[in-house]
Enzyme design. Structure first.
Site, mmCIF file in Angstrom:
data_model
loop_
_atom_site.group_PDB
_atom_site.id
_atom_site.type_symbol
_atom_site.label_atom_id
_atom_site.label_comp_id
_atom_site.label_asym_id
_atom_site.label_seq_id
_atom_site.Cartn_x
_atom_site.Cartn_y
_atom_site.Cartn_z
ATOM 1 N N LYS A 191 0.918 -1.122 0.193
ATOM 2 C CA LYS A 191 0.030 0.069 -0.052
ATOM 3 C C LYS A 191 1.195 1.207 0.420
ATOM 4 O O LYS A 191 1.617 1.641 1.167
ATOM 5 C CB LYS A 191 -1.052 0.161 0.969
ATOM 6 C CG LYS A 191 -1.986 0.978 1.247
ATOM 7 C CD LYS A 191 -2.915 1.819 2.636
ATOM 8 C CE LYS A 191 -1.945 2.735 3.117
ATOM 9 N NZ LYS A 191 -2.175 3.277 2.376
ATOM 10 N N LEU A 247 2.859 6.709 15.581
ATOM 11 C CA LEU A 247 1.345 6.752 16.215
ATOM 12 C C LEU A 247 1.093 5.900 15.633
ATOM 13 O O LEU A 247 0.088 5.148 16.241
ATOM 14 C CB LEU A 247 0.692 8.374 15.922
ATOM 15 C CG LEU A 247 -0.904 7.650 16.437
ATOM 16 C CD1 LEU A 247 -0.649 7.872 18.107
ATOM 17 C CD2 LEU A 247 -1.075 9.125 15.617
ATOM 18 N N GLU A 267 9.472 0.943 10.728
ATOM 19 C CA GLU A 267 10.683 2.298 10.728
ATOM 20 C C GLU A 267 9.713 3.411 10.776
ATOM 21 O O GLU A 267 8.940 3.533 10.474
ATOM 22 C CB GLU A 267 11.633 1.863 9.364
ATOM 23 C CG GLU A 267 11.838 0.798 8.864
ATOM 24 C CD GLU A 267 13.086 1.073 9.767
ATOM 25 O OE1 GLU A 267 13.518 1.931 10.490
ATOM 26 O OE2 GLU A 267 14.152 -0.279 10.153
ATOM 27 N N CYS A 301 13.175 10.696 8.186
ATOM 28 C CA CYS A 301 12.729 10.406 9.403
ATOM 29 C C CYS A 301 14.719 10.230 9.381
ATOM 30 O O CYS A 301 14.261 10.670 11.112
ATOM 31 C CB CYS A 301 12.570 9.348 9.127
ATOM 32 S SG CYS A 301 14.016 7.674 8.104
ATOM 33 N N GLU A 400 8.660 15.265 16.757
ATOM 34 C CA GLU A 400 8.699 15.054 15.682
ATOM 35 C C GLU A 400 8.530 15.995 14.741
ATOM 36 O O GLU A 400 7.437 16.410 14.511
ATOM 37 C CB GLU A 400 9.504 13.666 15.042
ATOM 38 C CG GLU A 400 9.388 13.489 13.044
ATOM 39 C CD GLU A 400 9.347 12.806 13.058
ATOM 40 O OE1 GLU A 400 7.982 12.031 12.780
ATOM 41 O OE2 GLU A 400 10.531 11.819 11.912
HETATM 42 P P1 NAD Z 1 2.030 8.278 8.551
HETATM 43 O O1 NAD Z 1 2.081 7.209 9.677
HETATM 44 O O2 NAD Z 1 0.702 8.679 8.487
HETATM 45 O O3 NAD Z 1 1.695 6.962 7.250
HETATM 46 C C1 NAD Z 1 2.542 6.349 7.445
HETATM 47 C C2 NAD Z 1 1.245 4.693 5.698
HETATM 48 O O4 NAD Z 1 0.962 4.432 6.966
HETATM 49 C C3 NAD Z 1 0.315 5.772 5.326
HETATM 50 O O5 NAD Z 1 0.900 4.842 3.846
HETATM 51 C C4 NAD Z 1 -0.917 5.656 5.584
HETATM 52 O O6 NAD Z 1 -1.433 5.291 5.065
HETATM 53 C C5 NAD Z 1 -0.814 4.135 6.337
HETATM 54 N N1 NAD Z 1 -0.986 4.115 7.678
HETATM 55 C C6 NAD Z 1 -1.919 5.139 7.567
HETATM 56 N N2 NAD Z 1 -2.561 4.743 9.649
HETATM 57 C C7 NAD Z 1 -2.556 3.562 9.346
HETATM 58 C C8 NAD Z 1 -2.868 2.260 9.911
HETATM 59 N N3 NAD Z 1 -4.178 2.962 10.562
HETATM 60 N N4 NAD Z 1 -3.361 0.772 10.029
HETATM 61 C C9 NAD Z 1 -1.700 1.014 9.023
HETATM 62 N N5 NAD Z 1 -1.711 1.853 8.000
HETATM 63 C C10 NAD Z 1 -1.813 3.190 8.356
HETATM 64 O O7 NAD Z 1 3.047 8.570 8.117
HETATM 65 P P2 NAD Z 1 3.570 9.701 7.060
HETATM 66 O O8 NAD Z 1 2.797 11.112 7.460
HETATM 67 O O9 NAD Z 1 3.271 9.157 5.768
HETATM 68 O O10 NAD Z 1 4.564 9.559 6.915
HETATM 69 C C11 NAD Z 1 5.615 10.676 8.046
HETATM 70 C C12 NAD Z 1 6.428 9.486 8.855
HETATM 71 O O11 NAD Z 1 6.972 8.388 8.835
HETATM 72 C C13 NAD Z 1 7.365 10.715 9.857
HETATM 73 O O12 NAD Z 1 7.077 9.939 10.761
HETATM 74 C C14 NAD Z 1 8.569 10.115 9.250
HETATM 75 O O13 NAD Z 1 9.662 9.478 10.959
HETATM 76 C C15 NAD Z 1 7.868 7.973 9.404
HETATM 77 N N6 NAD Z 1 9.283 7.549 8.217
HETATM 78 C C16 NAD Z 1 9.792 6.334 9.041
HETATM 79 C C17 NAD Z 1 11.784 6.030 8.028
HETATM 80 C C18 NAD Z 1 12.208 5.459 9.129
HETATM 81 O O14 NAD Z 1 12.742 4.543 7.953
HETATM 82 N N7 NAD Z 1 12.578 5.136 10.590
HETATM 83 C C19 NAD Z 1 11.131 6.486 7.098
HETATM 84 C C20 NAD Z 1 10.369 7.554 6.252
HETATM 85 C C21 NAD Z 1 9.384 7.758 6.779
#
Ligand code: NAD
Length: 496
Positions: A191, A247, A267, A301, A400
């Site tokens: 997804k 979260l 991650e 991230c 963050e």
């Molecule tokens: P997000 O958690 O809002 O969404 C990430 C993905 O999860 C999206 O595809 C979203 O549709 C999906 N999602 C949302 N709610 C869900 C649920 N209840 N169940 C399953 N999937 C769900 O994050 P974002 O805003 O897309 O990305 C930013 C965040 O990602 C930042 O906190 C960043 O630090 C983190 N990030 C971490 C890494 C790493 O490798 N550690 C890399 C890139 C981004």
């Protein structure tokens, strides 16, 4: 439905055709319940297209296709050599279309075209090539217990892997998941983020061209609370790999626990310390510090978002660092303009989030040394921003921001800065700038983070592990470590 997009920009001229449905069992289908996602251009806020929004029913079809493909055509039924050849072919096909992928990423995620091409898409190609090499090297061990016994281990795939990707490096992070999963014989339900689904959808055509059998990779754009949650709750998904916020990471782990106890790799977010000691090479430290927090508009991230500067170098560092941020602020502009070096945040939501933190910083009494505002009336641009006079307890120091906002804190001693740097719930990355090798290793050893950089920041290679400590997640992506996270060990006892 198909998007036919014509790029006519200073950086790139060309066409892209992207199917906007769901890619399930090797075919394009419409979502059963017919929902659509609006996909916007962050440079101007305008609609690019609408793509299908998968719900639990579509996810179930995708999982069933992946399960069937795992049991009938993939897994051990396609030898590692052949899986490797297919991954190599995928890398070649992306390379043949590199500018189109870069243009789609620039359009949808707001990255500078050249950066998308030479960073994101090139990185994805390297990742597929790297894991192509691993596909026929997944081996167990022989373990002797007596002369009459032959005991051995097998590193077997999980079966169906659910993969959930964020919007900050849509195509690159997708490759970190898809490539090792396929190399090890798993099948995939992926997804993309609802904000940036275009490159994942375009990739589906290459899967067909590369000879990936139907059902081995299924791509289901959709909202997190619908499609994402359905993947994490599905009883036929044996492993879920998630990159996103802390979260959401909690929800993923809860869903895995509630359903079938699927394996989970997370991650998540970060608030990574970047420590500049008095003896650092000033020019290098400034260059990397700016890259660490402002590249990809701070939406990284592992961004070095908390910058600790020792008192002896503080004034010289701040003079050069603020000048670098101002210079970047002067080149804010459209991702397809070769002269612009700082694009928009990915969405209105992110713009509001970043501006909310900037306001919080001002209210809490930190000083805006550079930036501190939006830019322009169109699109989601934020000025590169530096806060000084920051206290460890401030919201902008603890949380963050995921935007181009650095917080700078002055320190005196090595012991003090280790304490300050570890004062966070996150543990993704850390960076140390010093010419003293002993200090560099001592401090990086003491920092609670999965990735450590010495005299550099956010450098990358597919062979290097990307790990997360504390609430930044758990599990390791990339390198040979991902081979372990996409396989499970079977011990075979034979009585001869
Ligand atoms: P997000 O958690 O809002 O969404 C990430 C993905 O999860 C999206 O595809 C979203 O549709 C999906 N999602 C949302 N709610 C869900 C649920 N209840 N169940 C399953 N999937 C769900 O994050 P974002 O805003 O897309 O990305 C930013 C965040 O990602 C930042 O906190 C960043 O630090 C983190 N990030 C971490 C890494 C790493 O490798 N550690 C890399 C890139 C981004």
């Amino acid at each position: 439905q198909v998007l036919n997009y014509e790029f006519n920009t200073a950086a790139y001229t060309g066409k892209s055709t992207v199917n906007t449905g769901l890619f399930i069992d090797g075919k394009w289908v419409d979502p059963i319940e017919g929902g659509l996602i609006e996909v916007l251009n962050p440079a101007n806020g305008k609609l690019i297209t609408k793509v299908g929004a998968a719900t639990a029913k579509d996810v179930d079809l995708a999982v069933q296709a992946a399960k069937k493909a795992y049991r009938t055509v993939w897994g051990t039924r396609t030898p590692g050599q052949q899986r490797g050849r297919i991954l190599s072919k995928l890398a070649d096909l992306i390379e043949q279309n590199i500018e189109e992928f870069a243009a789609l990423e620039a359009l949808n995620a707001g990255k500078k075209f050249e950066v998308a091409k030479n960073g994101d898409i090139t990185g994805a190609i390297a990742t597929y090539r790297y894991y192509a090499g691993w596909a026929d090297k997944i081996q167990g061990k022989v373990i002797e217990t007596s002369d009459l016994a032959l005991n051995y281990t097998r590193h077997e795939p999980f079966g169906v892997c659910g993969q959930i990707v964020p919007w900050n490096f849509p195509f690159w992070i997708m490759s970190w998941k898809v490539a090792p999963a396929l190399a090890t014989g798993n099948t995939v339900v992926l997804k993309p983020s609802e904000v940036t689904p275009l490159t994942a959808l375009r990739f589906a055509d290459l899967l067909v061209e590369a000879g990936v059998p139907a059902g081995v990779v299924n791509i289901v754009p959709g909202y997190g609370s619908e499609a994402g949650q359905a993947i994490t709750e599905h009883n036929d998904v044996s492993k879920v790999s998630f990159t996103g916020s802390t979260l959401t990471g909690r929800k993923v782990m809860e869903a895995a626990a509630r359903s079938n106890l699927k394996a989970v790799t997370l991650e998540l977010g970060g608030k990574s310390p970047n420590i500049i000691f008095d003896d650092a090479d000033l020019e290098q430290a400034v260059k990397w510090a700016a890259f660490g927090i402002f590249s990809n508009m701070g939406q990284v991230c592992a961004a070095g978002s908390r910058i600790f500067v020792q008192e002896g170098i503080y004034d010289a560092f701040m003079k050069a660092f603020t000048a670098a941020a101002r210079g970047l602020g002067d080149s804010i502009g459209d991702p397809f303009n070769p002269k612009s070096n700082h694009g928009p945040q990915v969405s209105q939501t992110q713009l509001d989030r970043v501006m909310g933190y900037i306001e919080a910083g001002k209210t809490e009494g930190a000083t805006v040394a550079v930036g501190g505002d939006k830019h322009g009336n169109e699109g989601y641009y934020v000025q590169p921003t530096i806060f000084t006079d920051c206290k460890p307890s401030m919201k902008i120091v603890q949380e963050e921001i995921f935007g181009p906002v650095a917080v700078v804190i002055k320190f005196k001693t090595e012991e003090e800065v280790i304490e300050l740097a570890n004062d966070t719930v996150y543990g993704l990355a850390c960076a140390v700038f010093t010419e003293n090798g002993g200090r560099a290793t001592r401090v990086t050893n003491a920092l609670e983070a999965g990735i450590a950089y010495i005299n550099c920041i956010n450098t990358w290679a597919p062979s290097l592990p990307f790990s997360a400590f504390k609430q930044s997640g758990g599990g390791t992506e990339l390198g040979e470590y991902a081979i372990s996270t996409y396989t499970r060990v079977k011990g075979v006892h034979v009585n001869l």
